[in-house]
Design a protein around this motif. Structure first.
Motif, PDB file in Angstrom:
ATOM      1  N   LYS A   1       0.741  -1.118  -0.022  1.00  0.00           N
ATOM      2  CA  LYS A   1       0.032   0.028   0.012  1.00  0.00           C
ATOM      3  C   LYS A   1       0.890   1.081  -0.010  1.00  0.00           C
ATOM      4  CE  LYS A   1      -3.808   2.065   2.674  1.00  0.00           C
ATOM      5  NZ  LYS A   1      -4.795   2.237   3.682  1.00  0.00           N
ATOM      6  N   ASN A   2       1.815   1.191   0.912  1.00  0.00           N
ATOM      7  CA  ASN A   2       2.739   2.323   0.936  1.00  0.00           C
ATOM      8  C   ASN A   2       3.599   2.631  -0.429  1.00  0.00           C
ATOM      9  OD1 ASN A   2       2.112   3.014   3.565  1.00  0.00           O
ATOM     10  ND2 ASN A   2       3.985   1.864   4.192  1.00  0.00           N
TER      11      ASN A   2
ATOM     12  N   LEU B   1       4.343   5.671  -5.375  1.00  0.00           N
ATOM     13  CA  LEU B   1       4.219   5.637  -7.004  1.00  0.00           C
ATOM     14  C   LEU B   1       3.281   6.202  -7.566  1.00  0.00           C
ATOM     15  CD1 LEU B   1       6.111   2.017  -7.354  1.00  0.00           C
ATOM     16  CD2 LEU B   1       7.085   4.475  -7.336  1.00  0.00           C
ATOM     17  N   GLY B   2       2.073   6.221  -6.970  1.00  0.00           N
ATOM     18  CA  GLY B   2       0.904   6.827  -7.590  1.00  0.00           C
ATOM     19  C   GLY B   2       0.197   5.789  -8.553  1.00  0.00           C
TER      20      GLY B   2
ATOM     21  N   GLY C   1       0.409  -2.032 -13.049  1.00  0.00           N
ATOM     22  CA  GLY C   1       1.371  -2.819 -12.206  1.00  0.00           C
ATOM     23  C   GLY C   1       2.335  -3.599 -12.703  1.00  0.00           C
ATOM     24  N   ARG C   2       1.900  -4.132 -13.969  1.00  0.00           N
ATOM     25  CA  ARG C   2       3.025  -5.055 -14.622  1.00  0.00           C
ATOM     26  C   ARG C   2       4.114  -4.365 -15.048  1.00  0.00           C
ATOM     27  NH1 ARG C   2       5.195  -8.887 -13.656  1.00  0.00           N
ATOM     28  NH2 ARG C   2       3.088  -9.969 -13.290  1.00  0.00           N
ATOM     29  N   GLN C   3       3.910  -3.038 -15.740  1.00  0.00           N
ATOM     30  CA  GLN C   3       4.797  -2.216 -16.117  1.00  0.00           C
ATOM     31  C   GLN C   3       5.884  -1.783 -15.051  1.00  0.00           C
ATOM     32  OE1 GLN C   3       3.661   0.749 -18.815  1.00  0.00           O
ATOM     33  NE2 GLN C   3       1.990  -0.179 -19.482  1.00  0.00           N
ATOM     34  N   VAL C   4       5.300  -1.608 -13.901  1.00  0.00           N
ATOM     35  CA  VAL C   4       6.211  -1.136 -12.855  1.00  0.00           C
ATOM     36  C   VAL C   4       7.116  -2.222 -12.255  1.00  0.00           C
ATOM     37  CG1 VAL C   4       5.811  -0.244 -10.180  1.00  0.00           C
ATOM     38  CG2 VAL C   4       4.621   0.855 -12.196  1.00  0.00           C
TER      39      VAL C   4
END
Length: 304
Positions: A38-39, A44-45, A62-65
């Motif tokens: 969560k943090n 990262l937004g 999320g996959r890209q990150v």
């Protein structure tokens, strides 16, 4: 500010699909894992995961990150291998119980002495399960028996040493031949669903014998204990540190060419701890060179 630890937690969540399972793997509560994620998402937004009642899924963003985080963690891990051969960080390695009783067990003290800054965390288990865990990234590597037929896709296996298959029997049977014992005594079979069990099955085929199987077990030490108690005889790898001759057991060579079990390290073809595993492979293989018992030269029926 986000940390490498949070990055690793997020990557583990992406692979395992469960905060609870991540917690079991890294030694945190589910709540602590959830808070770390969560943090990270807040900083990262980006929403990394869609939460479900029993599992979670990586979002497209999320996959890209996670792909970028994986590269960052890999770069960081490469920095841990400094000039001069100093290895740092944590390495999660699976190991066969029989490997810990064999030559690899003897190498562990040397590894700790050579690389005191390396946190080597071991998980004992079976080769087939370790292959799945290595492929999924749950383990960095595993010390396993040589895979039957071929190495699973995406993985590589580096050989360390070989162990000859032998027959063990109670001491009072020392004068009887291997074939006589296999024909007439109850046989303790190593689990045929496991890699070593398949090798034992191959040895029996080569001898042309269908034994009277009394029990099927997945532990060499448990088999040896039952043989000591005169429950039957067995074919097992001759472990380097097994003191069977001092434990009321007789060890007999199998007729014909020696059949050898290879033991080595299984890892992904590409992963962030590659520099560390390569250094360990070199250290263990060097210490185990020539470990095939009694200098026997034989056959390993399963190719890599």
């Amino acid at each position: 500010m986000s940390s490498i630890r949070q990055f690793r937690t997020a990557l583990a969540a992406g692979k395992l699909g469960s905060f609870a399972e991540v917690g079991r793997q890294v030694g945190l509560t589910q709540a602590a894992v959830s808070l770390q994620i969560k943090n990270l998402e807040s900083e990262l937004g980006v929403r990394l995961f869609e939460r479900g009642p029993q599992s979670l899924a990586v979002t497209p963003d999320g996959r890209q990150v996670l792909d970028r985080l994986e590269k960052l963690v890999a770069d960081y891990d490469h920095l841990l291998t400094q000039p001069g051969g100093v290895l740092r960080g944590t390495l999660h390695v699976g190991a066969l119980v029989s490997a810990l009783m064999g030559s690899f067990g003897g190498a562990l003290a040397r590894i700790k002495r050579e690389y005191p800054a390396l946190d080597l965390r071991l998980l004992a288990g079976q080769s087939g399960e370790f292959a799945r865990m290595v492929a999924k990234g749950e383990l960095d590597a595993a010390v396993v028996a040589e895979p039957p037929y071929s190495v699973p896709a995406g993985l590589i296996w580096t050989p360390f040493y070989q162990e000859r298959l032998v027959l063990i029997a109670p001491q009072e049977m020392v004068r009887r031949s291997v074939l006589d014992l296999l024909h007439h005594e109850p046989f303790l079979q190593f689990d045929r669903s496991l890699w070593t069990g398949r090798l034992v099955g191959y040895a029996l085929e080569q001898l042309g014998i269908t034994p009277n199987i009394a029990l099927e077990l997945n532990s060499i030490e448990a088999i040896a204990q039952l043989v000591r108690q005169r429950y039957g005889v067995a074919i097992v790898p001759h472990l380097a540190n097994a003191e069977w001759s001092e434990q009321q057991l007789v060890v007999k060579d199998l007729p014909g060419p020696a059949i050898l079990r290879g033991v080595g390290m299984l890892e992904r073809r590409e992963h962030s701890k590659k520099a560390v595993t390569q250094a360990l492979c070199a250290l263990v293989a060097d210490g185990a060179r020539g470990q095939t018992l009694n200098g026997s030269r034989g056959q390993t029926p399963y190719g890599v």
